[in-house]
Design an enzyme around this catalytic site. Sequence first.
Site, short mmCIF file in Angstrom:
data_model
loop_
_atom_site.label_atom_id
_atom_site.label_comp_id
_atom_site.label_asym_id
_atom_site.label_seq_id
_atom_site.Cartn_x
_atom_site.Cartn_y
_atom_site.Cartn_z
N GLU A 42 55.55 48.69 14.15
CA GLU A 42 55.63 48.24 15.60
C GLU A 42 54.11 48.50 15.94
O GLU A 42 53.42 47.50 16.83
CB GLU A 42 56.47 49.17 16.27
CG GLU A 42 56.93 48.66 17.73
CD GLU A 42 57.85 47.54 17.70
OE1 GLU A 42 58.34 46.96 16.67
OE2 GLU A 42 58.21 47.30 18.71
N CYS A 67 58.74 42.64 21.30
CA CYS A 67 59.32 42.87 22.51
C CYS A 67 58.43 43.92 23.29
O CYS A 67 58.60 43.99 24.67
CB CYS A 67 60.74 43.53 22.12
SG CYS A 67 60.74 44.71 21.06
N GLY A 78 66.06 47.31 20.89
CA GLY A 78 65.30 46.60 20.31
C GLY A 78 65.29 46.74 18.98
O GLY A 78 64.74 45.80 18.22
N GLN A 92 60.47 53.19 23.57
CA GLN A 92 61.27 52.12 23.25
C GLN A 92 62.79 51.73 23.12
O GLN A 92 63.16 53.09 22.35
CB GLN A 92 60.87 51.15 22.09
CG GLN A 92 59.24 51.16 22.39
CD GLN A 92 58.60 50.02 21.04
OE1 GLN A 92 57.60 50.41 20.83
NE2 GLN A 92 59.34 49.03 20.48
N SER A 138 79.44 35.24 8.85
CA SER A 138 79.65 34.52 10.01
C SER A 138 80.29 33.12 9.91
O SER A 138 80.92 32.69 10.69
CB SER A 138 78.93 34.71 11.02
OG SER A 138 78.40 35.99 11.41
N HIS A 166 62.01 48.62 27.72
CA HIS A 166 60.87 49.71 26.98
C HIS A 166 59.92 49.97 28.11
O HIS A 166 59.36 49.03 28.95
CB HIS A 166 60.00 48.47 26.03
CG HIS A 166 60.97 48.09 24.90
ND1 HIS A 166 62.18 48.76 24.56
CD2 HIS A 166 60.68 47.35 23.77
CE1 HIS A 166 62.46 48.17 23.21
NE2 HIS A 166 61.48 47.46 22.91
P1 NAP Z 1 70.35 41.50 14.97
O1 NAP Z 1 71.08 42.16 15.87
O2 NAP Z 1 70.34 42.48 13.63
O3 NAP Z 1 70.90 40.02 14.46
C1 NAP Z 1 70.41 39.55 13.33
C2 NAP Z 1 70.98 37.88 13.35
O4 NAP Z 1 70.25 37.40 12.22
C3 NAP Z 1 72.36 37.88 13.33
O5 NAP Z 1 72.84 36.65 13.86
C4 NAP Z 1 72.54 37.73 11.55
O6 NAP Z 1 73.93 37.13 11.53
C5 NAP Z 1 71.45 36.88 11.08
N1 NAP Z 1 71.37 37.29 9.97
C6 NAP Z 1 71.24 38.17 9.24
N2 NAP Z 1 71.02 37.99 7.82
C7 NAP Z 1 70.95 36.70 7.84
C8 NAP Z 1 71.24 35.73 6.69
N3 NAP Z 1 70.93 36.17 5.40
N4 NAP Z 1 71.39 34.32 6.94
C9 NAP Z 1 71.44 34.23 8.17
N5 NAP Z 1 71.83 34.73 9.22
C10 NAP Z 1 71.45 36.03 9.12
O7 NAP Z 1 68.87 41.60 15.31
P2 NAP Z 1 68.16 41.08 16.56
O8 NAP Z 1 67.88 42.50 17.40
O9 NAP Z 1 69.09 40.34 17.38
O10 NAP Z 1 66.77 40.31 16.19
C11 NAP Z 1 66.50 39.03 15.83
C12 NAP Z 1 65.11 38.74 15.75
O11 NAP Z 1 64.65 39.01 16.85
C13 NAP Z 1 64.62 39.86 14.69
O12 NAP Z 1 63.70 39.01 13.93
C14 NAP Z 1 63.74 40.71 15.42
O13 NAP Z 1 62.80 41.35 15.12
C15 NAP Z 1 63.54 39.92 16.69
N6 NAP Z 1 63.41 40.49 17.98
C16 NAP Z 1 64.43 41.27 18.59
C17 NAP Z 1 64.09 42.12 19.85
C18 NAP Z 1 65.05 43.03 20.23
O14 NAP Z 1 64.75 43.65 21.32
N7 NAP Z 1 66.17 43.23 19.77
C19 NAP Z 1 62.88 41.58 20.50
C20 NAP Z 1 62.08 40.61 20.01
C21 NAP Z 1 62.19 40.22 18.90
P3 NAP Z 1 75.55 37.85 11.05
O15 NAP Z 1 75.89 38.27 12.18
O16 NAP Z 1 76.16 36.94 10.60
O17 NAP Z 1 75.06 38.93 10.01
#
Ligand code: NAP
Length: 350
Positions: A203, A150, A181, A177, A41, A243
Amino acid sequence: MKKRYRVGILGATGAVGQKFMQLLAEHPWFEISAVAASERSAGKPYAEAVRWKLPAPIPARLRELEVRNLTPDLDCDFVFSALDSSVAGSAEEAFARAGYPVISNSKNHRMDDDVPLLVPEANPEHCELIPIQKQRRGFDRGFIVTNPNCAVVGLVMVLKPLQDAFGVEAVSVTTLQAISGAGYPGVPAADIVENVIPYIEDEEEKIETEPRKILGTLEGSAVRPAGVTISAQCHRVPVVDGHLEAVSVRLRTKASPAEVSEALRSFSAEPQRLGLPSAPARPILVREERDRPQPRFDRDTAEGMAVVVGRIRSCPVLDIRLTLLSHNLVRGAAGAAVLNAELLAQKRFL
Ligand code: NAP
């Protein structure tokens, strides 16, 4: 208190990152000045780099922001992290060392002894770990604060008033869930449509350990975990957001469903006393209908920041059982981090 902060979003293109962009677009204290993500990106305008998945359009002012890589030289006062856990650990540490407060969603630092695992309604006093962390790690202005998994946030917000009123000895929780998530693209449609998956990696361990830290007592320079035993069984279900959790609790002092209901209904804590901008007026909404809460109808209660509880009744195995619902991307992720930042700003940690 300084009234306006410039903030950066690490992982701004992901599922949680997009929610940050939406929640902060009109925030009274915080203004997005930088976004970062992977090399895929970096260098592109945000609108071109992101696969935007929210119903409302990308906030106009943010469309042209250039996505940066993870080098800790962003033009901002502090950062929110929504990074994939494969990179969050080292990147968040590097940003903190470079002088940025890091308010993180990722799992990597949650259980570090000197890192607050913060739910402002439950353990605002754990902010006092910040000076200890800075001293121990040799950080100057920077530090790391995390919000829980979450599925943990909703559970802890319900256990906290029960712990205060009656004491909590044991919890059995079965989660249903949502697919968001798992991030984007997350679970393949061919796996989840017309199906339930009775396994989410790591989880159950998070749900069985994180609440013990959050509900624990700050003693000197460490948190003594709460003495509650938790058994968790997690399922991924074909719901987009929200959830649902079926919870049974053994209380130290016995209480009727009506007394439990009143303890939850009347719960109010530090964010409400401080009037933080993202704090729901009532953190827990108790519903009386026999078939609520439901994800589609209840996840946006108080703009996704309240936990909705229903079906409070006696449990023949433990003492009390109930169903709770929280929005995983708001109260379970981006909204939780924004509320953490508001608490830290109000308490002059930022
Ligand atoms: P996601 O949709 O997969 O997004 C991941 C993000 O990390 C994207 O912006 C991605 O950028 C970036 N990323 C991936 N590999 C990278 C790298 N090598 N260098 C720099 N940036 C990188 O995941 P998400 O669901 O948003 O979750 C994000 C975090 O929050 C995770 O740690 C997850 O466990 C936590 N979380 C998620 C939730 C939920 O409900 N989804 C709830 C609580 C916590 P690109 O787009 O450029 O690949």
